[in-house]
Design an enzyme around this catalytic site. Sequence first.
Site, short mmCIF file in Angstrom:
data_model
loop_
_atom_site.label_atom_id
_atom_site.label_comp_id
_atom_site.label_asym_id
_atom_site.label_seq_id
_atom_site.Cartn_x
_atom_site.Cartn_y
_atom_site.Cartn_z
N HIS A 281 15.94 66.89 73.61
CA HIS A 281 15.10 66.16 72.64
C HIS A 281 14.08 67.07 71.95
O HIS A 281 13.53 66.71 70.92
CB HIS A 281 14.47 64.91 73.25
CG HIS A 281 13.26 65.15 74.08
ND1 HIS A 281 13.33 65.49 75.40
CD2 HIS A 281 11.94 65.10 73.79
CE1 HIS A 281 12.11 65.64 75.88
NE2 HIS A 281 11.24 65.41 74.92
N LYS B 144 12.17 67.42 67.75
CA LYS B 144 10.73 67.47 67.44
C LYS B 144 10.50 68.23 66.14
O LYS B 144 10.98 69.36 65.99
CB LYS B 144 9.97 68.18 68.57
CG LYS B 144 9.82 67.35 69.84
CD LYS B 144 9.00 68.11 70.85
CE LYS B 144 9.01 67.41 72.18
NZ LYS B 144 7.88 66.54 72.44
N ASP C 49 15.10 70.98 84.77
CA ASP C 49 14.62 69.83 84.00
C ASP C 49 14.11 70.25 82.62
O ASP C 49 14.33 69.56 81.63
CB ASP C 49 13.49 69.14 84.78
CG ASP C 49 13.01 67.86 84.12
OD1 ASP C 49 13.85 67.13 83.57
OD2 ASP C 49 11.79 67.58 84.15
N HIS D 16 14.57 72.84 77.18
CA HIS D 16 13.49 72.81 76.19
C HIS D 16 12.89 74.19 75.93
O HIS D 16 12.73 74.61 74.78
CB HIS D 16 12.37 71.87 76.64
CG HIS D 16 12.82 70.47 76.95
ND1 HIS D 16 13.91 69.89 76.37
CD2 HIS D 16 12.30 69.52 77.77
CE1 HIS D 16 14.06 68.66 76.84
NE2 HIS D 16 13.09 68.42 77.70
C1 BG6 Z 1 12.06 65.58 79.75
C2 BG6 Z 1 11.84 65.90 81.20
O1 BG6 Z 1 13.25 66.16 79.29
O2 BG6 Z 1 10.97 66.07 78.98
C3 BG6 Z 1 10.51 65.36 81.70
O3 BG6 Z 1 12.90 65.35 81.98
C4 BG6 Z 1 9.39 65.79 80.79
O4 BG6 Z 1 10.26 65.77 83.03
C5 BG6 Z 1 9.73 65.49 79.31
O5 BG6 Z 1 8.20 65.09 81.16
C6 BG6 Z 1 8.67 66.03 78.36
O6 BG6 Z 1 8.95 65.62 77.07
P1 BG6 Z 1 7.81 65.61 75.94
O7 BG6 Z 1 8.53 65.26 74.69
O8 BG6 Z 1 6.81 64.60 76.37
O9 BG6 Z 1 7.25 67.01 75.93
#
Ligand code: BG6
Length: 468
Positions: free
Chosen positions: A171, A175, A228, A233
Amino acid sequence: MKRADVLVLFGATGDLAKKKLFPALYEMEEAGELEIPVFAVASSKWTQDEFKATVEKSIRDRNEALGQIVDERVLKNLLDEMQLVVGDYKEPSTFEKLQDALSGFDLPVVYLAIAPGMFADVTKGLNAVGLTESARVVVEKPFGRDLESAIALDDSLKKLLPEDQIYRIDHYLGKESVEDLLVFRFANTLFEPVWNRNYISNIQITMTEDFGIEGRGKFYDEVGATRDVLQNHLLQVLTMLTMEPPIDMGAAALQNEKIKVLSAVRDVTPENVVRGQYVGYLEEAGVAEHSQTETFVAMRLFIDNWRWAGVPIYLRTGKKMAETTMEAVVEFKQPPRQLFTAKGEPAPEPNIVRFRMGRHDGVDLSLQAKAPGSALVTNTVDLTVEFAAALGQRKEAYERLLDAAIVGDHFRFTRIDAVLQSWQILDSILKSPTKLHPYFDDAWGPDEALEMVPGGWTTVGKLADKTP
Ligand code: BG6
């Protein structure tokens, strides 16, 4: 690409649906971008009313948290467009029910917001009733838990679906602040000429959260911070910061550059890793008694290519940390001569570009300017922009990702070769995890991680007052 005409959501009673997907659907409905019905699938035996009440609550809670008023007409339209299909994901009858519900639709987007262990079973179920013929299937991260399992998962999906029907989610790629890294680098001539080992001394990417695992103990304990967040990310952010300019902004050109830079990242070795676990983690529900799962990880990476040879790139992520922040700091080398510093005095702060990718996203440029007074000495000044204030509100990641899957654009999804390469980089340290260091909340992880960066992480103490 043809627009999908129906959205199917597996995992409709799960956490991700409640926290992200329902609010995203509401935003899309409000913007007039949804325009297709939504069939939610869940194994919990909920009634339609219970389901709709949950959707409504998740939207109201989210809007309240953001201080936004719910548009009742939009909410009602969305709820009218949604329907629940209940059934066990391993039972053929569930997929037969779904097939009936979808008769008359040509091009479904099927979103698997479910445990990764279920991806293959659900895809088989969809295939058995012919739903994989045209469907775009969206799979959540993490894609596998290491190189071997990612290859196995890919093999099982590929038997049923070609690559162009698979949309792998990370995801962070939805962003706007992460996409902005590309715009900042390739739409401005100012930075690209100095974006290399001749001018940049190091890069630091930090994603920390001041909260713990929030009831996700069972899931998290099997995953940990490396799988995770870092494998996906943080490596995506690193890729955006370090890749070569693509020949155009099409999905294929972008993915080609990503795989090129990821292939040049040296496999991580134990001396370049610090793992931590917050004190109190073992008492969390769902966590194994003597769990060795890390809730914090920091790494030093190197990219063995012409542009980045010798530039250390530091990554860190953790739960229960001093602050919630998502940022990348690019630190420049000092000028070749210090003209404004007396002999023996410390050099001024180096120039820094700091990309803030959290809630108050924006960019800070840290420069030297003449300090007031008769002496020719410098002070550090920051040029700061907050994008929402300058440009207006950005869209949420999941809204953009759902929309991209509906229109069939792979730009914001990951390609399998890049996913496998990111597992490859971490393979040996996942197989033999390094020592686990305890850390207390309200800190920046174990001391061993703080000492990793010569002179300390730039965020701690120096620019931390601006952390959103
Ligand atoms: C998710 C993780 O992919 O991303 C979570 O599984 C984490 O552990 C989250 O809290 C963070 O997403 P964002 O968009 O709030 O930075």
